[in-house]
Design a protein around this motif. Structure first.
Motif, PDB file in Angstrom:
ATOM      1  N   LEU B 260     -59.037  53.483  -2.432  1.00 51.21           N
ATOM      2  CA  LEU B 260     -58.664  53.904  -1.089  1.00 51.21           C
ATOM      3  C   LEU B 260     -59.384  53.063  -0.042  1.00 51.21           C
ATOM      4  O   LEU B 260     -58.785  52.595   0.927  1.00 51.21           O
ATOM      5  N   VAL B 261     -60.669  52.846  -0.256  1.00 53.26           N
ATOM      6  CA  VAL B 261     -61.442  52.113   0.742  1.00 53.26           C
ATOM      7  C   VAL B 261     -61.009  50.661   0.816  1.00 53.26           C
ATOM      8  O   VAL B 261     -60.862  50.093   1.901  1.00 53.26           O
ATOM      9  N   VAL B 262     -60.768  50.052  -0.343  1.00 51.60           N
ATOM     10  CA  VAL B 262     -60.351  48.650  -0.341  1.00 51.60           C
ATOM     11  C   VAL B 262     -58.997  48.496   0.330  1.00 51.60           C
ATOM     12  O   VAL B 262     -58.764  47.570   1.102  1.00 51.60           O
ATOM     13  N   GLY B 263     -58.093  49.410   0.052  1.00 53.82           N
ATOM     14  CA  GLY B 263     -56.781  49.312   0.664  1.00 53.82           C
ATOM     15  C   GLY B 263     -56.822  49.608   2.150  1.00 53.82           C
ATOM     16  O   GLY B 263     -56.064  49.042   2.924  1.00 53.82           O
ATOM     17  N   GLY B 264     -57.719  50.499   2.546  1.00 50.68           N
ATOM     18  CA  GLY B 264     -57.738  50.895   3.944  1.00 50.68           C
ATOM     19  C   GLY B 264     -57.595  52.393   4.030  1.00 50.68           C
ATOM     20  O   GLY B 264     -56.562  52.950   3.710  1.00 50.68           O
ATOM     21  N   MET B 265     -58.664  53.052   4.497  1.00 50.06           N
ATOM     22  CA  MET B 265     -58.723  54.499   4.403  1.00 50.06           C
ATOM     23  C   MET B 265     -57.794  55.210   5.368  1.00 50.06           C
ATOM     24  O   MET B 265     -57.492  56.367   5.209  1.00 50.06           O
ATOM     25  N   ARG B 266     -57.351  54.528   6.397  1.00 53.87           N
ATOM     26  CA  ARG B 266     -56.673  55.236   7.461  1.00 53.87           C
ATOM     27  C   ARG B 266     -55.162  55.178   7.383  1.00 53.87           C
ATOM     28  O   ARG B 266     -54.476  55.613   8.298  1.00 53.87           O
ATOM     29  N   SER B 267     -54.615  54.621   6.333  1.00 55.05           N
ATOM     30  CA  SER B 267     -53.153  54.599   6.257  1.00 55.05           C
ATOM     31  C   SER B 267     -52.697  54.811   4.825  1.00 55.05           C
ATOM     32  O   SER B 267     -53.393  54.474   3.879  1.00 55.05           O
ATOM     33  N   LEU B 268     -51.499  55.358   4.693  1.00 51.86           N
ATOM     34  CA  LEU B 268     -50.919  55.592   3.373  1.00 51.86           C
ATOM     35  C   LEU B 268     -50.650  54.257   2.680  1.00 51.86           C
ATOM     36  O   LEU B 268     -50.841  54.110   1.486  1.00 51.86           O
ATOM     37  N   THR B 269     -50.218  53.274   3.468  1.00 50.79           N
ATOM     38  CA  THR B 269     -50.007  51.938   2.902  1.00 50.79           C
ATOM     39  C   THR B 269     -51.305  51.425   2.299  1.00 50.79           C
ATOM     40  O   THR B 269     -51.305  50.796   1.240  1.00 50.79           O
ATOM     41  N   PRO B 322     -64.353  45.917   6.608  1.00 53.29           N
ATOM     42  CA  PRO B 322     -64.629  47.331   6.373  1.00 53.29           C
ATOM     43  C   PRO B 322     -63.426  48.239   6.572  1.00 53.29           C
ATOM     44  O   PRO B 322     -63.413  49.338   6.024  1.00 53.29           O
ATOM     45  N   ASP B 323     -62.429  47.799   7.322  1.00 58.12           N
ATOM     46  CA  ASP B 323     -61.277  48.673   7.492  1.00 58.12           C
ATOM     47  C   ASP B 323     -60.307  48.573   6.342  1.00 58.12           C
ATOM     48  O   ASP B 323     -59.252  49.191   6.372  1.00 58.12           O
ATOM     49  N   GLY B 324     -60.628  47.773   5.356  1.00 56.36           N
ATOM     50  CA  GLY B 324     -59.769  47.664   4.201  1.00 56.36           C
ATOM     51  C   GLY B 324     -58.747  46.552   4.363  1.00 56.36           C
ATOM     52  O   GLY B 324     -58.627  45.932   5.402  1.00 56.36           O
ATOM     53  N   LEU B 325     -57.983  46.327   3.312  1.00 57.58           N
ATOM     54  CA  LEU B 325     -57.031  45.223   3.328  1.00 57.58           C
ATOM     55  C   LEU B 325     -55.948  45.434   4.386  1.00 57.58           C
ATOM     56  O   LEU B 325     -55.477  44.484   5.002  1.00 57.58           O
ATOM     57  N   THR B 326     -55.542  46.681   4.599  1.00 54.55           N
ATOM     58  CA  THR B 326     -54.475  46.894   5.570  1.00 54.55           C
ATOM     59  C   THR B 326     -55.011  47.176   6.969  1.00 54.55           C
ATOM     60  O   THR B 326     -54.262  47.199   7.926  1.00 54.55           O
ATOM     61  N   GLY B 327     -56.293  47.412   7.089  1.00 55.90           N
ATOM     62  CA  GLY B 327     -56.876  47.653   8.397  1.00 55.90           C
ATOM     63  C   GLY B 327     -56.321  48.887   9.084  1.00 55.90           C
ATOM     64  O   GLY B 327     -56.321  48.979  10.301  1.00 55.90           O
ATOM     65  N   GLY B 328     -55.833  49.851   8.308  1.00 57.62           N
ATOM     66  CA  GLY B 328     -55.353  51.077   8.923  1.00 57.62           C
ATOM     67  C   GLY B 328     -53.915  51.007   9.400  1.00 57.62           C
ATOM     68  O   GLY B 328     -53.421  51.934  10.022  1.00 57.62           O
ATOM     69  N   ARG B 329     -53.247  49.884   9.119  1.00 56.92           N
ATOM     70  CA  ARG B 329     -51.864  49.786   9.575  1.00 56.92           C
ATOM     71  C   ARG B 329     -50.908  50.261   8.491  1.00 56.92           C
ATOM     72  O   ARG B 329     -51.189  50.153   7.310  1.00 56.92           O
ATOM     73  N   GLU B 330     -49.778  50.767   8.924  1.00 57.22           N
ATOM     74  CA  GLU B 330     -48.784  51.232   7.975  1.00 57.22           C
ATOM     75  C   GLU B 330     -47.699  50.191   7.797  1.00 57.22           C
ATOM     76  O   GLU B 330     -47.355  49.469   8.725  1.00 57.22           O
ATOM     77  N   LEU B 331     -47.139  50.153   6.590  1.00 54.70           N
ATOM     78  CA  LEU B 331     -45.992  49.303   6.339  1.00 54.70           C
ATOM     79  C   LEU B 331     -44.814  49.893   7.088  1.00 54.70           C
ATOM     80  O   LEU B 331     -44.564  51.083   7.026  1.00 54.70           O
TER      81      LEU B 331
END
Lengths: 295, 348
Positions: B260-269, B322-331
């Motif tokens: 979860l953290v690596v992907g980005g905690m703030r988005s489902l993507t 630190p915001d993860g790979l997606t940086g909290g953005r959604e696809l």
């Protein structure tokens, strides 16, 4: 006089838990970091002891070596892993320390295999002395005196040295302390060094008690440390120590009073009590006034 | 936001993620059996990460307890799905009712999910009023307590060796479960409850000031998270054909939190991407451990480096991004919006 026996056992276990708790609390107070890697400092100190016992060196050298290793490892993890993320959200700090802990555990597995390895450290401390019908393990006495001395030393350090005052200031309000001229890196470094020291002492007591080391040996101490820190109150050092004693006493009392069939669930019951206390008093035992969020 | 807008948002996210997940699954299914098993593990981890995200990502409160609900789901599912004959032969010490009860796969999954939701209601009620770090500790305590209980309660759970003899399942079944989990999360994200919950994540005091009932919103997410986690648990049992308490403890907790953290905690993507990315990494490292020959050069890393590599990758992301790979953005399919008529996109 079995209650004397129980009281001494409770004091000994409580001291151990208080020691684990201090390692976490001292960093939590200053940087809001729950350092899961504390367990791995303990593990590293124990593996050092394993190696040095294998080389047949005297006890003082073994202890000194494990102390050095623990402190160096603590400072190293601070420099490499925790300094870059200083000031990040608590969730990030938590997960990073979790990652460091996992990394160190698996490095140890690479180097020493995952199997527990036995070693004999100061076996004479496991002897039992009898005193008017009460059986006391020598290690219990050593534990109680050692931790008491450590606590006293820490209290004196915090109260009477300038670095101690700086640490107390940083724990209360980090930014303000920096404005007043306290050097962040030094305070954090000293805190981590203390964490290493506590880890080394805890490692010694644990090693004498259990007689073996494995990569996962740090998990249980960190678990109890985490619980005691939150239970004791975020930001204080006295609170986690008290909470450690409460946890230890609770465990020993349950061990003595539970019926046989319930004994495997002793730990679950301890945690259930912790749960209840947390819900009844979420701010912890000791509330540090400067940390109350004012709206 | 209008209801129509919310539906299109949820739908576009689901379609985007669904395509991603299905593609990766198809690649895994096309390979040998070992790759299929890895694919199934990836999907199960993905469901767990989605469960973690539904609570942690939306509320900002850390939870270590998700694996506890996975465990509850796994055991309920296993006890219901495993045929009575096998249970009677292998686990005579279980309670009679547990040995006799039986249900089909779908019924078992639904029952397991609702059971976990019920447990979450009981366990979460005291926890939801606590602040961040204290609540996190509370969930940690739940995880540890669960481990102690499941390990020692031989009559209920078979003790530390666990249960085995669970019938196998197909990778496509688990894919369907994964898509269902993602769909639930997509829909939840667009509900009013979730919006209120996110308000508490951003600023709890301000949210309270505008009338958000924090404990209730968190509880809804917590229960939903448990629901999804239980689905993963049932799938886990069927994929591995056996379950035991330590499979749902600290190592699994770390792996799913890492994803979860690596992907980005703030988005489902972020949850989905993290699960896929780290599963691929784990598989690559696992193969390197077994020795891989590239153009005549054999690369072989010592056993146990897989976990080290995993932890290093996680640390790298945490320290550098630190915001993860997606940086909290959604696809989202937003770029495709421009292809529609101008009046439609203006109204959206």
């Amino acid at each position: 006089m079995t209650w004397v026996q129980t009281a001494i056992d409770a004091a000994a276990l409580g001291s151990q838990y208080a020691l684990y708790a201090l390692g976490i609390a001292i960093l939590f107070g200053i940087m809001n970091l729950i350092n899961f890697a504390q367990g791995e400092y303990i593990m590293a100190a124990q593996y050092t002891m394993l190696v040095f016992v294998g080389w047949n060196l005297g006890l003082p050298i073994i202890l000194a070596a494990s102390l050095v290793v623990a402190i160096v490892l603590a400072l190293l993890t601070e420099r490499v892993a925790f300094r870059p993320i200083r000031g990040a959200t608590p969730a990030t700090l938590l997960i990073t320390s979790f990652a460091v802990s996992y990394l160190l555990q698996n490095i140890a597995t690479l180097g020493f295999t995952a199997l527990p390895q036995a070693f004999n450290l100061a076996p004479e401390l496991n002897d039992v002395i009898e005193f008017r019908g009460v059986f006391i393990v020598k290690l219990s006495l050593v534990t109680i005196t050692l931790v008491a001395a450590l606590l006293g030393g820490l209290a004196a350090f915090l109260r009477w040295t300038s670095t101690g005052a700086e640490m107390r200031a940083a724990a209360e309000d980090f930014e303000m302390a920096r404005v007043m001229g306290v050097r962040a890196n030094r305070v954090v470094g000293v805190a981590f060094a203390f964490a290493g020291l506590f880890a080394a002492v805890a490692a010694f007591l644990l090693a004498v008690q259990t007689g073996y080391v494995a990569p996962t040996i740090g998990l249980t101490p960190v678990l109890y440390a985490f619980i005691a820190t939150i239970l004791g109150g975020v930001g204080s050092l006295v609170g986690p120590v008290i909470a450690g004693f409460i946890l230890g006493s609770l465990t020993v009392v349950l061990q003595v009073t539970l019926p046989q069939s319930w004994l495997p669930y002793r730990d679950a019951l301890v945690f259930a009590c912790v749960f209840v206390i947390l819900v009844a008093r979420p701010q912890g035992i000791v509330v540090v006034r400067s940390r109350i969020v004012r709206v | 936001m209008s209801v129509r807008h919310r539906i299109t948002e949820a739908l576009s996210l689901f379609v985007g993620l669904g395509i991603l997940i299905t593609t990766v699954t198809a690649l895994a299914a096309a390979g040998p059996t070992s790759l299929r098993l890895t694919g199934m593990t990836m999907l199960i981890n993905l469901i767990i990460v989605v469960a973690v995200y539904v609570f942690v990502g939306n509320s900002g409160v850390f939870s270590f307890g998700t694996l506890f609900f996975v465990q509850v789901g796994a055991y309920v599912g296993a006890l219901l799905i495993t045929p009575t004959a096998i249970k009677n032969a292998a686990y005579p010490e279980l309670y009679d009712t547990l040995r006799e009860v039986q249900a089909g796969n779908v019924a078992a999954t639904v029952i397991a999910a609702f059971a976990a939701m019920l447990v979450a209601l009981v366990v979460g009620a005291p926890l939801m009023r606590l602040s961040g770090i204290t609540a996190a500790l509370g969930t940690f305590v739940v995880l540890v307590m669960g481990n102690v209980i499941f390990t020692n309660w031989e009559k209920g759970t078979g003790g530390s060796p666990g249960l085995s003899g669970i019938p196998q399942t197909e990778i496509w079944t688990i894919l369907v479960l994964a898509l269902i989990a993602v769909a639930i999360a997509c829909i939840f994200q667009q509900t009013t409850w979730c919006r209120r919950l996110r308000a508490t994540r951003e600023d709890e005091i301000a949210a309270r000031a505008i009338g958000v009932y924090v404990a209730r919103e968190r509880m809804i997410a917590f229960m939903l998270s448990a629901f999804i986690a239980a689905i993963a648990g049932v799938a886990f049992g069927q994929a591995q054909q056996g379950i035991f308490p330590n499979a749902f403890y600290l190592e699994a907790t770390f792996v799913t939190l890492a994803m979860l953290v690596v992907g980005g905690m703030r988005s489902l993507t972020g949850a989905v991407v993290g699960a896929i990315a780290l599963s691929v990494l784990a598989e690559a490292l696992s193969r390197l451990q077994n020795g891989v020959t590239i153009r005549g050069i054999t690369v072989d890393i010592p056993d146990g480096s897989q976990q080290v590599g995993f932890a290093l990758a996680m640390l790298a992301v945490l320290l550098l991004r630190p915001d993860g790979l997606t940086g909290g953005r959604e696809l989202s399919l937003r770029p495709f919006r421009r292809l529609r008529r101008p009046s439609e996109s203006a109204a959206a």
